[in-house]
Design a protein around this motif. Structure first.
Motif, PDB file in Angstrom:
ATOM      1  N   SER A 287     -17.171   6.136  -5.542  1.00 32.99           N
ATOM      2  CA  SER A 287     -17.751   5.620  -6.792  1.00 32.99           C
ATOM      3  C   SER A 287     -17.560   6.618  -7.920  1.00 32.99           C
ATOM      4  O   SER A 287     -17.353   6.236  -9.078  1.00 32.99           O
ATOM      5  CB  SER A 287     -19.235   5.321  -6.609  1.00 32.99           C
TER       6      SER A 287
ATOM      7  N   ASP B 138     -15.708  -1.912  -7.316  1.00 35.73           N
ATOM      8  CA  ASP B 138     -16.443  -0.999  -6.444  1.00 35.73           C
ATOM      9  C   ASP B 138     -17.262  -1.791  -5.435  1.00 35.73           C
ATOM     10  O   ASP B 138     -18.367  -2.217  -5.730  1.00 35.73           O
ATOM     11  CB  ASP B 138     -17.329  -0.067  -7.266  1.00 35.73           C
ATOM     12  N   GLU B 139     -16.727  -1.986  -4.259  1.00 36.65           N
ATOM     13  CA  GLU B 139     -17.388  -2.744  -3.188  1.00 36.65           C
ATOM     14  C   GLU B 139     -17.958  -4.050  -3.731  1.00 36.65           C
ATOM     15  O   GLU B 139     -19.102  -4.399  -3.471  1.00 36.65           O
ATOM     16  CB  GLU B 139     -18.504  -1.898  -2.556  1.00 36.65           C
TER      17      GLU B 139
HETATM   18 MG   LIG Z   1     -20.198   4.089  -3.742  1.00 37.14          MG
END
Ligand SMILES: [Mg+2]
Ligand SMILES: Nc1ncnc2c1ncn2[C@@H]1O[C@H](COP(=O)(O)OP(=O)(O)O)[C@@H](O)[C@H]1O
Lengths: 264, 293
Positions: free
Chosen positions: A46, A173-174
């Protein structure tokens, strides 16, 4: 194109909680390439995306997007170059605004916002068409507040929003992590389509080894703030999920050893 | 019951405070910024307008100057919050307190009278309509203009950026919106409207007084909440109309409470009545939600 050179990020510098999240990362991604990013919790995934988006400013190093040096640019100042979809479906849109208002916000990403009505008939028509492409029936709910939508529907709209205005880079991000398996699959297919249609340079963080190998052209693995694996082409085709899991095990084993040394 | 004069007086006051309500709506609801600056910017607007009018400046220009002064006050609060990261509520209290001194400086004395001066309303008094009607009508027209202007703004690209800033600042920045700038802009706009309310208050009542700001924020908030209770969340235009209707209803309710002999209330009880009304207005939506769920 993305070019990260010698990126160092340290959180809480000079405090007891000091944490070096990225340790001299070098990464070049050519135009239109789709890169998947894996790594254990706290590996710095991240943070890496944050450095590109502007949420995290690197302590050292240089960040280039296209031909622009964005190293010291704020998130809002570089938003015209970067589109994003967050992990939390609530984070990428305004719950209290309607679907069409959220799309109107997204069409002006990185551009001047004037006194022109945000929802003229032309724009409404375009928004409707773009939402209809999702085949979720949301085109009949354009005036509904965003917070009436399910997590998956919100992520789908967020993806459409990410492509309303032109940009060089798409950061994910995910973005399927919070969804049920069926919806996650739908969002991944949509992602695939959007990325190839618009030829976006894409970085996608994922917790799924399967996704990491099935999508995109290249996979990198982060560990302890460093890139420890970078595969593409044929060597990537030969790579199995089991190989990745074995690498993960090894990594975790190493850290355990380190800890054991410290404690011992 | 209310006399004609008392009723139209309440409507007029409600319309004057509709500017405050719209300002409070912009800060509290659109930007999600609890801004108490209004307790200072309302008397600031009154003071600037009154002083300029007494030295012979055109009353419309005086009102415009009042708006600029209000915008400056809002900018100070935004500066304290954005630049120095002082908590929003505290930043606005600091400006509000400072403004009490500033307002005294502006007027040079606690009270400025406008008895025989030309105001924005003067040209309309000689047209045959009775004064009790002319005043609410005049202020009402200005309120309609303000509602339309703020409505169109909030539905524009620029206004949408401001609404997004209040709703989801992180997402707003990712969309390229400079959220700090939006706080400056929003608080300046909000306090300019409040100061315009102050300027109209001075001209319709014939005086400016340093103490006239006390409780402005509560009155504005009461109007916003009454409006929301009546209209619900059904778009920007209805929310703004709600502010206006809420402000008028609030004044009529106060007027009724004060003129009902059975209650035995005096003008000095106003603050108590206001607090009770706002408390009721705050509790009502919660009760309604409780009943529906
Ligand atoms: Mg993360
Ligand atoms: N804002 C922050 N302040 C302090 N530490 C942080 C911050 N963000 C991340 N970290 C730390 O930096 C490391 C990397 O975090 P992150 O990039 O979020 O990892 P992940 O790979 O799980 O996404 C972690 O140890 C995390 O605790």
């Amino acid at each position: 194109m993305i070019d990260l050179s010698n990126i160092h990020v340290t959180f809480g510098k000079g405090t007891p909680l000091q944490k070096e999240a990225l340790k001299g990362v070098n990464l070049t991604i050519e135009e239109g390439s789709f890169v998947t990013v894996i790594g254990s919790n706290g590996a710095g995934k991240s943070t890496l995306l944050g450095v590109l988006a502007g949420d995290v400013l690197a302590n050292e190093g240089k960040v280039m997007i296209g031909s622009t040096d964005v190293t010291r640019k704020s998130t809002s100042a570089r938003a015209g170059l970067v589109a994003r979809v967050f992990q939390d479906p609530l984070a990428g849109s305004c719950g209290s605004l309607s679907i069409e208002e959220n799309l109107a916000l997204a069409t002006r990403r990185g551009e001047r916002r004037g006194l022109r009505s945000a929802l003229g008939p032309r724009r409404r028509e375009i928004f409707r068409e773009r939402i209809a492409e999702l085949n979720l029936g949301l085109e009949n709910r354009m005036k509904d507040r965003m917070d009436l939508l399910s997590g998956g529907q919100r992520q789908a709209v967020s993806l459409v929003m990410a492509t309303m205005a032109g940009s060089d880079v798409l950061l994910l991000d995910e973005h399927t992590a919070a969804l049920d398996p069926g919806m996650a699959e739908f969002i991944m297919k949509l992602t695939q389509r959007v990325v190839s249609e618009r030829k976006l340079t894409t970085l996608m963080v994922t917790h799924s080894m399967r996704q990491a190998l099935d999508f995109g052209h290249r996979t990198i693995m982060l560990h302890g703030g460093e890139i420890i694996l970078d595969v593409s082409g044929d060597s990537r085709k030969d790579l199995q999920v089991e190989d990745l899991i074995a690498m993960f095990r090894k990594m975790r084993g190493e850290t355990l050893d380190d800890d054991a040394l410290l404690i011992g | 019951m209310l006399s004609q004069i008392a009723f139209w007086g309440a409507v007029e006051l409600g319309l004057v405070f509709a500017f405050v309500a719209i300002g409070v709506f912009l800060a509290f609801r659109v930007l999600d910024f609890p801004d108490l600056t209004v307790d200072g910017s309302f008397p600031l607007g009154a003071a600037v307008a009154a002083v300029l009018i007494t030295v012979g400046i055109n009353p419309w220009l005086a009102a415009a100057a009042a708006m600029v002064a209000g915008a400056a006050a809002g900018t100070v609060t935004a500066f304290l919050n954005v630049r120095f990261r002082i908590l929003n509520l505290l930043a606005s209290i600091l400006t509000m307190i400072a403004l009490f001194s500033v307002n005294l400086r502006v007027m040079g004395k606690p009270n400025v009278a406008l008895i025989n001066a030309d105001t924005m309303l003067s040209p309309f008094f000689g047209l045959g309509l009775r004064e009790v009607y002319v005043r609410p009508l005049f202020v009402g027209v200005l309120v309609v203009i303000a509602v339309i202007a703020v409505w169109r703004f909030l539905e524009s690209d620029a206004g949408l950026a401001m609404r997004a800033t209040g709703a989801n600042p992180r997402m707003s920045r990712a969309q390229g919106i400079d959220t700090s700038w939006q706080v400056y802009l929003g608080l300046a706009l909000s306090n300019a409207l409040v100061a315009l309310g102050g300027a109209l208050f001075a001209q319709t009542n014939g005086f400016a007084d340093v103490t006239s700001g006390v409780g402005t924020i509560v009155v504005g908030l009461a109007a916003v909440i009454i409006g929301e209770t009546l209209f619900g969340a059904r778009g920007i235009l209805l929310a703004l109309i709600g502010c206006v209707v809420g402000s008028i209803l609030y004044r009529i309710a106060i007027q009724l409470a004060l003129s009902t002999d059975a209650l035995g209330l005096k003008a000095s009880d106003l603050n108590l009545v206001t607090a009770v009304l706002v408390a009721v207005a705050l509790v009502l939506p919660r009760l309604r939600r409780g009943a529906s769920s």
